[in-house]
Design a protein around this motif. Structure first.
Motif, PDB file in Angstrom:
ATOM      1  N   ALA A   1       0.843  -1.206   0.000  1.00  0.00           N
ATOM      2  CA  ALA A   1       0.000   0.000   0.000  1.00  0.00           C
ATOM      3  C   ALA A   1       0.880   1.258   0.000  1.00  0.00           C
ATOM      4  CB  ALA A   1      -0.921  -0.019   1.217  1.00  0.00           C
ATOM      5  N   LEU A   2       1.963   1.219   0.796  1.00  0.00           N
ATOM      6  CA  LEU A   2       2.853   2.386   0.862  1.00  0.00           C
ATOM      7  C   LEU A   2       3.597   2.598  -0.459  1.00  0.00           C
ATOM      8  CD1 LEU A   2       4.310   2.020   4.482  1.00  0.00           C
ATOM      9  CD2 LEU A   2       2.608   3.666   3.684  1.00  0.00           C
ATOM     10  N   SER A   3       3.964   1.475  -1.101  1.00  0.00           N
ATOM     11  CA  SER A   3       4.610   1.558  -2.425  1.00  0.00           C
ATOM     12  C   SER A   3       3.688   2.271  -3.407  1.00  0.00           C
ATOM     13  CB  SER A   3       4.824   0.160  -2.987  1.00  0.00           C
ATOM     14  OG  SER A   3       6.042  -0.335  -2.632  1.00  0.00           O
ATOM     15  N   GLU A   4       2.415   1.896  -3.347  1.00  0.00           N
ATOM     16  CA  GLU A   4       1.444   2.485  -4.270  1.00  0.00           C
ATOM     17  C   GLU A   4       1.302   3.986  -4.004  1.00  0.00           C
ATOM     18  OE1 GLU A   4      -1.561  -0.255  -5.227  1.00  0.00           O
ATOM     19  OE2 GLU A   4      -2.994   1.307  -5.786  1.00  0.00           O
ATOM     20  N   CYS A   5       1.228   4.362  -2.699  1.00  0.00           N
ATOM     21  CA  CYS A   5       1.116   5.796  -2.339  1.00  0.00           C
ATOM     22  C   CYS A   5       2.335   6.567  -2.840  1.00  0.00           C
ATOM     23  CB  CYS A   5       1.070   5.980  -0.819  1.00  0.00           C
ATOM     24  SG  CYS A   5      -0.441   5.423  -0.089  1.00  0.00           S
ATOM     25  N   LYS A   6       3.502   5.981  -2.619  1.00  0.00           N
ATOM     26  CA  LYS A   6       4.729   6.664  -3.008  1.00  0.00           C
ATOM     27  C   LYS A   6       4.785   6.854  -4.525  1.00  0.00           C
ATOM     28  CE  LYS A   6       9.365   6.531  -1.103  1.00  0.00           C
ATOM     29  NZ  LYS A   6      10.442   5.676  -0.618  1.00  0.00           N
ATOM     30  N   THR A   7       4.397   5.807  -5.253  1.00  0.00           N
ATOM     31  CA  THR A   7       4.424   5.887  -6.716  1.00  0.00           C
ATOM     32  C   THR A   7       3.402   6.926  -7.199  1.00  0.00           C
ATOM     33  OG1 THR A   7       4.898   3.519  -6.657  1.00  0.00           O
ATOM     34  CG2 THR A   7       4.489   4.474  -8.808  1.00  0.00           C
ATOM     35  N   LYS A   8       2.240   6.945  -6.528  1.00  0.00           N
ATOM     36  CA  LYS A   8       1.189   7.909  -6.911  1.00  0.00           C
ATOM     37  C   LYS A   8       1.705   9.336  -6.736  1.00  0.00           C
ATOM     38  CE  LYS A   8      -3.725   8.490  -6.059  1.00  0.00           C
ATOM     39  NZ  LYS A   8      -4.830   7.978  -5.235  1.00  0.00           N
ATOM     40  N   PHE A   9       2.487   9.552  -5.653  1.00  0.00           N
ATOM     41  CA  PHE A   9       2.971  10.899  -5.356  1.00  0.00           C
ATOM     42  C   PHE A   9       4.124  11.298  -6.285  1.00  0.00           C
ATOM     43  CE2 PHE A   9       5.464  14.037  -2.994  1.00  0.00           C
ATOM     44  CZ  PHE A   9       4.468  14.949  -2.667  1.00  0.00           C
ATOM     45  N   PHE A  10       5.131  10.378  -6.412  1.00  0.00           N
ATOM     46  CA  PHE A  10       6.344  10.762  -7.150  1.00  0.00           C
ATOM     47  C   PHE A  10       6.278  10.439  -8.635  1.00  0.00           C
ATOM     48  CE2 PHE A  10       8.174  10.348  -2.833  1.00  0.00           C
ATOM     49  CZ  PHE A  10       8.722  11.615  -2.724  1.00  0.00           C
ATOM     50  N   ARG A  11       5.568   9.380  -9.017  1.00  0.00           N
ATOM     51  CA  ARG A  11       5.529   8.936 -10.423  1.00  0.00           C
ATOM     52  C   ARG A  11       4.100   8.564 -10.807  1.00  0.00           C
ATOM     53  NH1 ARG A  11      10.683   7.539 -12.574  1.00  0.00           N
ATOM     54  NH2 ARG A  11      12.135   8.718 -11.310  1.00  0.00           N
ATOM     55  N   PRO A  12       3.165   9.548 -10.804  1.00  0.00           N
ATOM     56  CA  PRO A  12       1.771   9.194 -11.076  1.00  0.00           C
ATOM     57  C   PRO A  12       1.587   8.476 -12.409  1.00  0.00           C
ATOM     58  CG  PRO A  12       2.111  11.588 -11.051  1.00  0.00           C
ATOM     59  CD  PRO A  12       3.379  10.960 -10.575  1.00  0.00           C
ATOM     60  N   GLU A  13       2.391   8.866 -13.433  1.00  0.00           N
ATOM     61  CA  GLU A  13       2.201   8.243 -14.756  1.00  0.00           C
ATOM     62  C   GLU A  13       2.572   6.755 -14.709  1.00  0.00           C
ATOM     63  OE1 GLU A  13       4.669  10.391 -13.950  1.00  0.00           O
ATOM     64  OE2 GLU A  13       6.324   9.044 -14.361  1.00  0.00           O
ATOM     65  N   GLN A  14       3.572   6.413 -13.871  1.00  0.00           N
ATOM     66  CA  GLN A  14       4.003   5.013 -13.742  1.00  0.00           C
ATOM     67  C   GLN A  14       2.901   4.180 -13.078  1.00  0.00           C
ATOM     68  OE1 GLN A  14       8.101   4.639 -12.434  1.00  0.00           O
ATOM     69  NE2 GLN A  14       7.632   2.736 -11.398  1.00  0.00           N
ATOM     70  N   LEU A  15       2.229   4.777 -12.076  1.00  0.00           N
ATOM     71  CA  LEU A  15       1.151   4.061 -11.389  1.00  0.00           C
ATOM     72  C   LEU A  15      -0.012   3.810 -12.345  1.00  0.00           C
ATOM     73  CD1 LEU A  15       0.134   2.884  -8.727  1.00  0.00           C
ATOM     74  CD2 LEU A  15      -0.936   5.075  -8.260  1.00  0.00           C
ATOM     75  N   LEU A  16      -0.320   4.845 -13.139  1.00  0.00           N
ATOM     76  CA  LEU A  16      -1.411   4.725 -14.106  1.00  0.00           C
ATOM     77  C   LEU A  16      -1.155   3.565 -15.075  1.00  0.00           C
ATOM     78  CD1 LEU A  16      -3.573   6.905 -13.805  1.00  0.00           C
ATOM     79  CD2 LEU A  16      -2.809   7.881 -15.974  1.00  0.00           C
ATOM     80  N   GLN A  17       0.092   3.502 -15.576  1.00  0.00           N
ATOM     81  CA  GLN A  17       0.463   2.413 -16.500  1.00  0.00           C
ATOM     82  C   GLN A  17       0.295   1.058 -15.820  1.00  0.00           C
ATOM     83  OE1 GLN A  17       4.466   2.942 -17.846  1.00  0.00           O
ATOM     84  NE2 GLN A  17       3.917   4.589 -19.253  1.00  0.00           N
ATOM     85  N   HIS A  18       0.753   0.976 -14.560  1.00  0.00           N
ATOM     86  CA  HIS A  18       0.669  -0.275 -13.807  1.00  0.00           C
ATOM     87  C   HIS A  18      -0.797  -0.685 -13.637  1.00  0.00           C
ATOM     88  CE1 HIS A  18       1.113  -3.221 -10.661  1.00  0.00           C
ATOM     89  NE2 HIS A  18       0.496  -2.461  -9.774  1.00  0.00           N
ATOM     90  N   GLN A  19      -1.661   0.320 -13.288  1.00  0.00           N
ATOM     91  CA  GLN A  19      -3.080   0.002 -13.073  1.00  0.00           C
ATOM     92  C   GLN A  19      -3.734  -0.456 -14.372  1.00  0.00           C
ATOM     93  OE1 GLN A  19      -4.106   3.710 -11.221  1.00  0.00           O
ATOM     94  NE2 GLN A  19      -3.978   2.852  -9.147  1.00  0.00           N
ATOM     95  N   LYS A  20      -3.380   0.214 -15.498  1.00  0.00           N
ATOM     96  CA  LYS A  20      -3.937  -0.184 -16.804  1.00  0.00           C
ATOM     97  C   LYS A  20      -3.561  -1.628 -17.097  1.00  0.00           C
ATOM     98  CE  LYS A  20      -4.146   3.945 -19.573  1.00  0.00           C
ATOM     99  NZ  LYS A  20      -3.226   4.762 -20.334  1.00  0.00           N
ATOM    100  N   ARG A  21      -2.254  -1.936 -16.900  1.00  0.00           N
ATOM    101  CA  ARG A  21      -1.756  -3.278 -17.209  1.00  0.00           C
ATOM    102  C   ARG A  21      -2.483  -4.320 -16.367  1.00  0.00           C
ATOM    103  NH1 ARG A  21       3.786  -2.702 -16.100  1.00  0.00           N
ATOM    104  NH2 ARG A  21       3.861  -0.830 -17.344  1.00  0.00           N
ATOM    105  N   THR A  22      -2.621  -4.033 -15.038  1.00  0.00           N
ATOM    106  CA  THR A  22      -3.241  -5.052 -14.183  1.00  0.00           C
ATOM    107  C   THR A  22      -4.728  -5.176 -14.494  1.00  0.00           C
ATOM    108  OG1 THR A  22      -3.277  -3.418 -12.437  1.00  0.00           O
ATOM    109  CG2 THR A  22      -1.623  -5.128 -12.228  1.00  0.00           C
ATOM    110  N   SER A  23      -5.390  -4.077 -14.939  1.00  0.00           N
ATOM    111  CA  SER A  23      -6.825  -4.218 -15.242  1.00  0.00           C
ATOM    112  C   SER A  23      -7.016  -5.014 -16.536  1.00  0.00           C
ATOM    113  CB  SER A  23      -7.527  -2.863 -15.293  1.00  0.00           C
ATOM    114  OG  SER A  23      -7.195  -2.209 -16.470  1.00  0.00           O
ATOM    115  N   TYR A  24      -6.057  -4.926 -17.499  1.00  0.00           N
ATOM    116  CA  TYR A  24      -6.139  -5.764 -18.708  1.00  0.00           C
ATOM    117  C   TYR A  24      -5.980  -7.226 -18.328  1.00  0.00           C
ATOM    118  CZ  TYR A  24      -5.632  -1.773 -21.892  1.00  0.00           C
ATOM    119  OH  TYR A  24      -5.812  -0.625 -22.589  1.00  0.00           O
ATOM    120  N   GLU A  25      -5.075  -7.483 -17.376  1.00  0.00           N
ATOM    121  CA  GLU A  25      -4.763  -8.865 -17.015  1.00  0.00           C
ATOM    122  C   GLU A  25      -5.939  -9.563 -16.326  1.00  0.00           C
ATOM    123  OE1 GLU A  25      -0.009  -7.943 -16.559  1.00  0.00           O
ATOM    124  OE2 GLU A  25      -1.137  -8.450 -14.768  1.00  0.00           O
ATOM    125  N   LYS A  26      -6.840  -8.756 -15.704  1.00  0.00           N
ATOM    126  CA  LYS A  26      -7.930  -9.374 -14.928  1.00  0.00           C
ATOM    127  C   LYS A  26      -8.987  -9.988 -15.842  1.00  0.00           C
ATOM    128  CE  LYS A  26      -7.409  -6.782 -10.708  1.00  0.00           C
ATOM    129  NZ  LYS A  26      -7.691  -5.513 -10.085  1.00  0.00           N
TER     130      LYS A  26
END
Ligand code: SAM
Length: 233
Positions: free
Chosen positions: A208-233
């Motif tokens: 959870a903390l990793s996600e918060c940190k990524t959202k704060f410092f690298r929002p575009e990276q988190l967005l990509q990660h979320q897109k990828r995981t939602s495709y995988e589901k």
């Protein structure tokens, strides 16, 4: 693994390998380093390596002859992968560090002044890398930055190779915050969950903390990660 630094300023590079992890790795013969100075290959009687630019423009350019002769000599000695650090190269990232850690011999060609004659780059470059969108005075620091990142991925260089696995850029998320002992320091505590020793709860909190940190410092990276995981589901 061997690194060759093609540089006018060997002393700027040498010091970096004289201490800490990379010194120990060199002592264990996990890699070796050597240097070639284009000035020693210059046919100019004053050993000049730079001149004004063809067609005008500010500053001096590293001329072709000393570098052609240096790099021909380098290639004559055996198989080598040649990297030119340059601000116009593609950004150097962790995957490049991992990929290049498998090479046996890499040479880094450091530019100085306004840079290197393009014909040298076209003739000898296997890859061009930038270490960020800013201009440094020379290629020595970028060469060291890339060498350090590559060497961490060479087997045996890090005391504990597990530390590679969870690092930022190894997973889609940045690494969770770390806390050294003592747990309580000057009134500020590490997260209480970290202290309780329940590893699955610690791991859930870290995610959870990793996600918060990524959202704060690298929002575009988190967005990509979320897109990828939602495709995988
Ligand atoms: N005139 C060049 C330009 O505008 O692209 C910059 C030349 S720079 C002053 C001199 C040398 O430093 C380059 O040839 C390169 O080796 C190195 N260098 C500077 N900034 C760099 C960066 N961000 N990444 C990689 N190498 C860099």
């Amino acid at each position: 693994m061997r690194f060759t630094y093609v540089t006018l300023f060997q002393n700027l590079i040498e010091g970096y390998f004289q201490d800490s992890i990379l010194r120990r790795a060199q002592d264990k013969e996990l890699f070796e380093v050597d240097y070639l100075n284009p000035r020693e290959f210059s046919t100019n009687r004053h050993q000049k390596v730079d001149d004004t630019a063809v067609g005008g423009g500010a500053g001096m350019v590293m001329t072709p002859q000393p570098l052609f002769d240096t790099l021909r000599e380098l290639k004559a000695r055996g198989d080598v992968y040649i990297i030119f650090p340059t601000p116009v190269g593609k950004p150097f990232v962790q995957n490049d560090a991992k990929r290049l850690a498998k090479k046996k011999h890499i040479a880094f060609v450091s530019g100085r002044y306004e840079g290197i004659d393009e014909r040298v780059i076209e003739t000898f470059a296997d890859e061009l890398f930038s270490i960020g969108d800013y201009i440094l005075t020379g290629g020595e620091l970028p060469s060291l930055v890339m060498s350090d990142a590559i060497l961490r991925n060479v087997e045996g260089v890090l005391g504990n190779s597990d530390s590679l696995a969870m690092e930022s850029f190894e997973t889609p998320l940045l690494e969770a915050p770390s806390f050294g002992k003592p747990p309580l320091y000057e009134g500020s505590s590490a997260p209480s969950e970290y202290l309780k020793g329940n590893h699955s709860r610690i791991s859930a909190l870290k995610s959870a903390l990793s996600e918060c940190k990524t959202k704060f410092f690298r929002p575009e990276q988190l967005l990509q990660h979320q897109k990828r995981t939602s495709y995988e589901k």
